[in-house]
Design a protein around this motif. Structure first.
Motif, PDB file in Angstrom:
ATOM      1  N   ASP A   1       5.311   4.970  12.167  1.00  0.00           N
ATOM      2  CA  ASP A   1       4.068   5.593  11.697  1.00  0.00           C
ATOM      3  C   ASP A   1       3.520   4.883  10.465  1.00  0.00           C
ATOM      4  O   ASP A   1       2.309   4.698  10.329  1.00  0.00           O
ATOM      5  N   GLN A   2       4.410   4.482   9.562  1.00  0.00           N
ATOM      6  CA  GLN A   2       3.973   3.790   8.357  1.00  0.00           C
ATOM      7  C   GLN A   2       3.373   2.425   8.682  1.00  0.00           C
ATOM      8  O   GLN A   2       2.341   2.037   8.120  1.00  0.00           O
ATOM      9  N   ILE A   3       3.986   1.707   9.611  1.00  0.00           N
ATOM     10  CA  ILE A   3       3.459   0.404  10.023  1.00  0.00           C
ATOM     11  C   ILE A   3       2.114   0.575  10.709  1.00  0.00           C
ATOM     12  O   ILE A   3       1.166  -0.172  10.439  1.00  0.00           O
TER      13      ILE A   3
ATOM     14  N   GLN B   1       0.839  -1.197   0.000  1.00  0.00           N
ATOM     15  CA  GLN B   1       0.000   0.000   0.000  1.00  0.00           C
ATOM     16  C   GLN B   1       0.875   1.249   0.000  1.00  0.00           C
ATOM     17  O   GLN B   1       1.858   1.344   0.730  1.00  0.00           O
ATOM     18  N   LEU B   2       0.503   2.202  -0.807  1.00  0.00           N
ATOM     19  CA  LEU B   2       1.219   3.473  -0.858  1.00  0.00           C
ATOM     20  C   LEU B   2       0.971   4.236   0.433  1.00  0.00           C
ATOM     21  O   LEU B   2      -0.166   4.383   0.866  1.00  0.00           O
ATOM     22  N   TYR B   3       2.042   4.695   1.083  1.00  0.00           N
ATOM     23  CA  TYR B   3       1.907   5.486   2.303  1.00  0.00           C
ATOM     24  C   TYR B   3       1.380   6.866   1.925  1.00  0.00           C
ATOM     25  O   TYR B   3       1.836   7.469   0.951  1.00  0.00           O
ATOM     26  N   HIS B   4       0.424   7.369   2.684  1.00  0.00           N
ATOM     27  CA  HIS B   4      -0.311   8.582   2.315  1.00  0.00           C
ATOM     28  C   HIS B   4       0.487   9.880   2.375  1.00  0.00           C
ATOM     29  O   HIS B   4       0.074  10.893   1.840  1.00  0.00           O
TER      30      HIS B   4
ATOM     31  N   HIS C   1      -0.561   1.323   8.169  1.00  0.00           N
ATOM     32  CA  HIS C   1      -0.890   0.119   7.417  1.00  0.00           C
ATOM     33  C   HIS C   1      -1.774  -0.825   8.223  1.00  0.00           C
ATOM     34  O   HIS C   1      -2.741  -1.373   7.698  1.00  0.00           O
ATOM     35  N   GLN C   2      -1.473  -0.991   9.524  1.00  0.00           N
ATOM     36  CA  GLN C   2      -2.271  -1.859  10.365  1.00  0.00           C
ATOM     37  C   GLN C   2      -3.692  -1.328  10.542  1.00  0.00           C
ATOM     38  O   GLN C   2      -4.654  -2.095  10.475  1.00  0.00           O
ATOM     39  N   VAL C   3      -3.838  -0.038  10.750  1.00  0.00           N
ATOM     40  CA  VAL C   3      -5.173   0.556  10.898  1.00  0.00           C
ATOM     41  C   VAL C   3      -5.935   0.432   9.588  1.00  0.00           C
ATOM     42  O   VAL C   3      -7.120   0.126   9.584  1.00  0.00           O
ATOM     43  N   TYR C   4      -5.261   0.661   8.484  1.00  0.00           N
ATOM     44  CA  TYR C   4      -5.915   0.569   7.182  1.00  0.00           C
ATOM     45  C   TYR C   4      -6.419  -0.851   6.910  1.00  0.00           C
ATOM     46  O   TYR C   4      -7.492  -1.017   6.343  1.00  0.00           O
TER      47      TYR C   4
ATOM     48  N   CYS D   1       4.193  -3.001   2.987  1.00  0.00           N
ATOM     49  CA  CYS D   1       3.696  -4.334   2.646  1.00  0.00           C
ATOM     50  C   CYS D   1       4.087  -5.296   3.757  1.00  0.00           C
ATOM     51  O   CYS D   1       5.212  -5.248   4.261  1.00  0.00           O
ATOM     52  N   ALA D   2       3.159  -6.151   4.165  1.00  0.00           N
ATOM     53  CA  ALA D   2       3.453  -7.151   5.176  1.00  0.00           C
ATOM     54  C   ALA D   2       4.323  -8.244   4.560  1.00  0.00           C
ATOM     55  O   ALA D   2       4.025  -8.745   3.468  1.00  0.00           O
ATOM     56  N   ALA D   3       5.393  -8.608   5.242  1.00  0.00           N
ATOM     57  CA  ALA D   3       6.289  -9.645   4.740  1.00  0.00           C
ATOM     58  C   ALA D   3       5.681 -11.016   4.992  1.00  0.00           C
ATOM     59  O   ALA D   3       5.220 -11.304   6.088  1.00  0.00           O
TER      60      ALA D   3
END
Length: 103
Positions: free
Chosen positions: A93-95, A33-36, A98-101, A52-54
């Motif tokens: 912050d990016q992780i 996912q592109l970070y906003h 991504h988790q909230v999204y 992206c989740a590994a």
């Protein structure tokens, strides 16, 4: 129909080329996912990142290595705020984004 200027078409082409190169270099199709929020340093460099989740702990691409997130949190930004420093400071912050999204 959107109005496209030559500069916006050129920018889109550059983004698509960069994405294709990342897919090839990393050996994966799904870049995540592109970070906003693009990151900008003091020199005007702009970095757009993907999260992206590994699926595996093994990474055979480039010069990659895994590091605990807790270790990344302890890094302090230097005064000149290089892009590497900004990236490291924004990993948490990016992780989280991504988790909230994903929920």
């Amino acid at each position: 129909m959107e109005k496209h200027t030559s500069s916006s078409v050129h920018f889109r082409l550059k983004l698509l080329t960069a994405a294709a190169q990342m897919q090839s270099a990393l050996g994966i199709q799904d870049l995540g996912q592109l970070y906003h929020k693009p990151l900008r340093d003091a020199h005007g460099t702009v970095v757009v990142s993907c999260v992206c989740a590994a699926r595996s702990a093994k990474v055979s691409a480039l010069n990659s290595r895994w590091a605990p997130v807790a270790k990344l949190r302890r890094r302090v930004l230097s005064e000149d705020n290089t892009m590497a420093d900004l990236l490291m400071a924004s990993v948490h912050d990016q992780i989280a984004y991504h988790q909230v999204y994903q929920q």
